[in-house]
Design a protein around this motif. Structure first.
Motif, PDB file in Angstrom:
ATOM      1  N   TRP A  52      22.882  62.822 105.310  1.00 15.57           N
ATOM      2  CA  TRP A  52      23.162  64.017 104.502  1.00 15.57           C
ATOM      3  C   TRP A  52      24.674  64.220 104.373  1.00 15.57           C
ATOM      4  O   TRP A  52      25.170  64.502 103.289  1.00 15.57           O
ATOM      5  CB  TRP A  52      22.503  65.249 105.097  1.00 15.57           C
ATOM      6  CG  TRP A  52      22.722  66.470 104.251  1.00 15.57           C
ATOM      7  CD1 TRP A  52      23.591  67.483 104.472  1.00 15.57           C
ATOM      8  CD2 TRP A  52      22.082  66.782 103.016  1.00 15.57           C
ATOM      9  NE1 TRP A  52      23.528  68.407 103.465  1.00 15.57           N
ATOM     10  CE2 TRP A  52      22.603  68.002 102.554  1.00 15.57           C
ATOM     11  CE3 TRP A  52      21.105  66.138 102.247  1.00 15.57           C
ATOM     12  CZ2 TRP A  52      22.187  68.605 101.371  1.00 15.57           C
ATOM     13  CZ3 TRP A  52      20.691  66.750 101.063  1.00 15.57           C
ATOM     14  CH2 TRP A  52      21.236  67.952 100.640  1.00 15.57           C
ATOM     15  N   SER A  53      25.389  64.057 105.460  1.00 17.96           N
ATOM     16  CA  SER A  53      26.850  64.207 105.421  1.00 17.96           C
ATOM     17  C   SER A  53      27.475  63.181 104.485  1.00 17.96           C
ATOM     18  O   SER A  53      28.387  63.501 103.714  1.00 17.96           O
ATOM     19  CB  SER A  53      27.446  64.059 106.820  1.00 17.96           C
ATOM     20  OG  SER A  53      27.056  65.137 107.628  1.00 17.96           O
ATOM     21  N   ALA A  54      26.983  61.953 104.524  1.00 19.24           N
ATOM     22  CA  ALA A  54      27.495  60.908 103.634  1.00 19.24           C
ATOM     23  C   ALA A  54      27.193  61.252 102.174  1.00 19.24           C
ATOM     24  O   ALA A  54      28.036  61.056 101.289  1.00 19.24           O
ATOM     25  CB  ALA A  54      26.888  59.558 103.995  1.00 19.24           C
ATOM     26  N   PHE A  55      26.020  61.785 101.900  1.00 16.95           N
ATOM     27  CA  PHE A  55      25.638  62.192 100.548  1.00 16.95           C
ATOM     28  C   PHE A  55      26.564  63.297 100.027  1.00 16.95           C
ATOM     29  O   PHE A  55      27.115  63.193  98.927  1.00 16.95           O
ATOM     30  CB  PHE A  55      24.180  62.666 100.560  1.00 16.95           C
ATOM     31  CG  PHE A  55      23.733  63.325  99.293  1.00 16.95           C
ATOM     32  CD1 PHE A  55      23.582  62.592  98.125  1.00 16.95           C
ATOM     33  CD2 PHE A  55      23.448  64.674  99.272  1.00 16.95           C
ATOM     34  CE1 PHE A  55      23.153  63.204  96.957  1.00 16.95           C
ATOM     35  CE2 PHE A  55      23.020  65.293  98.110  1.00 16.95           C
ATOM     36  CZ  PHE A  55      22.876  64.556  96.943  1.00 16.95           C
ATOM     37  N   VAL A  56      26.771  64.335 100.822  1.00 15.88           N
ATOM     38  CA  VAL A  56      27.635  65.450 100.419  1.00 15.88           C
ATOM     39  C   VAL A  56      29.072  64.975 100.228  1.00 15.88           C
ATOM     40  O   VAL A  56      29.744  65.333  99.260  1.00 15.88           O
ATOM     41  CB  VAL A  56      27.552  66.605 101.440  1.00 15.88           C
ATOM     42  CG1 VAL A  56      28.599  67.674 101.165  1.00 15.88           C
ATOM     43  CG2 VAL A  56      26.147  67.204 101.437  1.00 15.88           C
ATOM     44  N   ARG A  57      29.546  64.129 101.135  1.00 10.26           N
ATOM     45  CA  ARG A  57      30.897  63.587 101.022  1.00 10.26           C
ATOM     46  C   ARG A  57      31.053  62.800  99.712  1.00 10.26           C
ATOM     47  O   ARG A  57      32.052  62.937  99.006  1.00 10.26           O
ATOM     48  CB  ARG A  57      31.191  62.701 102.232  1.00 10.26           C
ATOM     49  CG  ARG A  57      32.618  62.458 102.515  1.00 10.26           C
ATOM     50  CD  ARG A  57      32.883  61.814 103.874  1.00 10.26           C
ATOM     51  NE  ARG A  57      31.890  60.849 104.351  1.00 10.26           N
ATOM     52  CZ  ARG A  57      31.001  61.105 105.327  1.00 10.26           C
ATOM     53  NH1 ARG A  57      30.986  62.274 105.935  1.00 10.26           N
ATOM     54  NH2 ARG A  57      30.148  60.183 105.709  1.00 10.26           N
ATOM     55  N   SER A  58      30.055  62.013  99.370  1.00 14.95           N
ATOM     56  CA  SER A  58      30.085  61.246  98.137  1.00 14.95           C
ATOM     57  C   SER A  58      30.135  62.152  96.914  1.00 14.95           C
ATOM     58  O   SER A  58      30.871  61.895  95.958  1.00 14.95           O
ATOM     59  CB  SER A  58      28.851  60.335  98.056  1.00 14.95           C
ATOM     60  OG  SER A  58      28.794  59.673  96.823  1.00 14.95           O
ATOM     61  N   LEU A  59      29.364  63.222  96.925  1.00 14.62           N
ATOM     62  CA  LEU A  59      29.384  64.175  95.804  1.00 14.62           C
ATOM     63  C   LEU A  59      30.759  64.819  95.661  1.00 14.62           C
ATOM     64  O   LEU A  59      31.271  64.968  94.548  1.00 14.62           O
ATOM     65  CB  LEU A  59      28.329  65.260  96.005  1.00 14.62           C
ATOM     66  CG  LEU A  59      26.880  64.816  95.907  1.00 14.62           C
ATOM     67  CD1 LEU A  59      25.951  65.986  96.221  1.00 14.62           C
ATOM     68  CD2 LEU A  59      26.575  64.220  94.545  1.00 14.62           C
ATOM     69  N   ARG A  60      31.333  65.211  96.777  1.00 10.64           N
ATOM     70  CA  ARG A  60      32.647  65.858  96.732  1.00 10.64           C
ATOM     71  C   ARG A  60      33.733  64.913  96.227  1.00 10.64           C
ATOM     72  O   ARG A  60      34.722  65.346  95.659  1.00 10.64           O
ATOM     73  CB  ARG A  60      33.013  66.387  98.120  1.00 10.64           C
ATOM     74  CG  ARG A  60      32.204  67.602  98.492  1.00 10.64           C
ATOM     75  CD  ARG A  60      32.617  68.149  99.818  1.00 10.64           C
ATOM     76  NE  ARG A  60      31.842  69.348 100.117  1.00 10.64           N
ATOM     77  CZ  ARG A  60      31.573  69.771 101.322  1.00 10.64           C
ATOM     78  NH1 ARG A  60      32.019  69.124 102.379  1.00 10.64           N
ATOM     79  NH2 ARG A  60      30.851  70.871 101.492  1.00 10.64           N
ATOM     80  N   GLN A  61      33.546  63.621  96.448  1.00 11.53           N
ATOM     81  CA  GLN A  61      34.537  62.626  96.027  1.00 11.53           C
ATOM     82  C   GLN A  61      34.233  62.082  94.634  1.00 11.53           C
ATOM     83  O   GLN A  61      34.868  61.134  94.197  1.00 11.53           O
ATOM     84  CB  GLN A  61      34.591  61.482  97.039  1.00 11.53           C
ATOM     85  CG  GLN A  61      35.089  61.920  98.395  1.00 11.53           C
ATOM     86  CD  GLN A  61      34.937  60.811  99.447  1.00 11.53           C
ATOM     87  OE1 GLN A  61      34.368  59.767  99.200  1.00 11.53           O
ATOM     88  NE2 GLN A  61      35.435  61.087 100.635  1.00 11.53           N
ATOM     89  N   GLY A  62      33.253  62.679  93.966  1.00 13.30           N
ATOM     90  CA  GLY A  62      32.909  62.213  92.617  1.00 13.30           C
ATOM     91  C   GLY A  62      32.160  60.903  92.633  1.00 13.30           C
ATOM     92  O   GLY A  62      32.369  60.049  91.773  1.00 13.30           O
ATOM     93  N   GLY A  63      31.271  60.752  93.610  1.00 15.47           N
ATOM     94  CA  GLY A  63      30.521  59.514  93.761  1.00 15.47           C
ATOM     95  C   GLY A  63      29.619  59.217  92.603  1.00 15.47           C
ATOM     96  O   GLY A  63      29.607  59.923  91.593  1.00 15.47           O
ATOM     97  N   PRO A  64      28.843  58.155  92.700  1.00 19.71           N
ATOM     98  CA  PRO A  64      27.963  57.711  91.608  1.00 19.71           C
ATOM     99  C   PRO A  64      27.024  58.835  91.182  1.00 19.71           C
ATOM    100  O   PRO A  64      26.546  59.596  92.000  1.00 19.71           O
ATOM    101  CB  PRO A  64      27.171  56.547  92.221  1.00 19.71           C
ATOM    102  CG  PRO A  64      27.936  56.140  93.420  1.00 19.71           C
ATOM    103  CD  PRO A  64      28.712  57.341  93.881  1.00 19.71           C
ATOM    104  N   SER A  65      26.777  58.900  89.898  1.00 20.02           N
ATOM    105  CA  SER A  65      25.836  59.892  89.389  1.00 20.02           C
ATOM    106  C   SER A  65      24.616  59.169  88.824  1.00 20.02           C
ATOM    107  O   SER A  65      24.673  58.006  88.479  1.00 20.02           O
ATOM    108  CB  SER A  65      26.484  60.750  88.319  1.00 20.02           C
ATOM    109  OG  SER A  65      26.925  59.939  87.247  1.00 20.02           O
ATOM    110  N   ALA A  66      23.539  59.918  88.746  1.00 17.25           N
ATOM    111  CA  ALA A  66      22.281  59.321  88.258  1.00 17.25           C
ATOM    112  C   ALA A  66      22.301  59.128  86.759  1.00 17.25           C
ATOM    113  O   ALA A  66      23.005  59.705  86.036  1.00 17.25           O
ATOM    114  CB  ALA A  66      21.119  60.217  88.647  1.00 17.25           C
TER     115      ALA A  66
END
Length: 66
Positions: A52-66
């Motif tokens: 979950w922490s990795a997921f949230v971190r990815s979102l905050r960093q503009g990670g891949p989107s669906a």
């Protein structure tokens, strides 16, 4: 584990206001729980604290989107 009815469920700020797209999350000792607010007694997805922490971190960093 804490019973789902005893948890504090938070509705996503990105959920649609029409009540058709509501995702809710709740934290517990093992991580995060995710459910559809329209089906509160339905299935719950359990995500461990590390993923979950990795997921949230990815979102905050503009990670891949669906």
């Amino acid at each position: 584990m804490t019973a789902p009815s005893q948890l504090t469920w938070i509705t996503s700020s990105y959920s649609g206001g029409s009540g058709t797209e509501c995702v809710q999350c709740a934290r517990n000792e093992a991580g995060t729980l995710i459910r559809d607010s329209k089906w509160a007694d339905g299935p719950i997805v359990r995500v461990g604290a590390e993923p979950w922490s990795a997921f949230v971190r990815s979102l905050r960093q503009g990670g891949p989107s669906a």
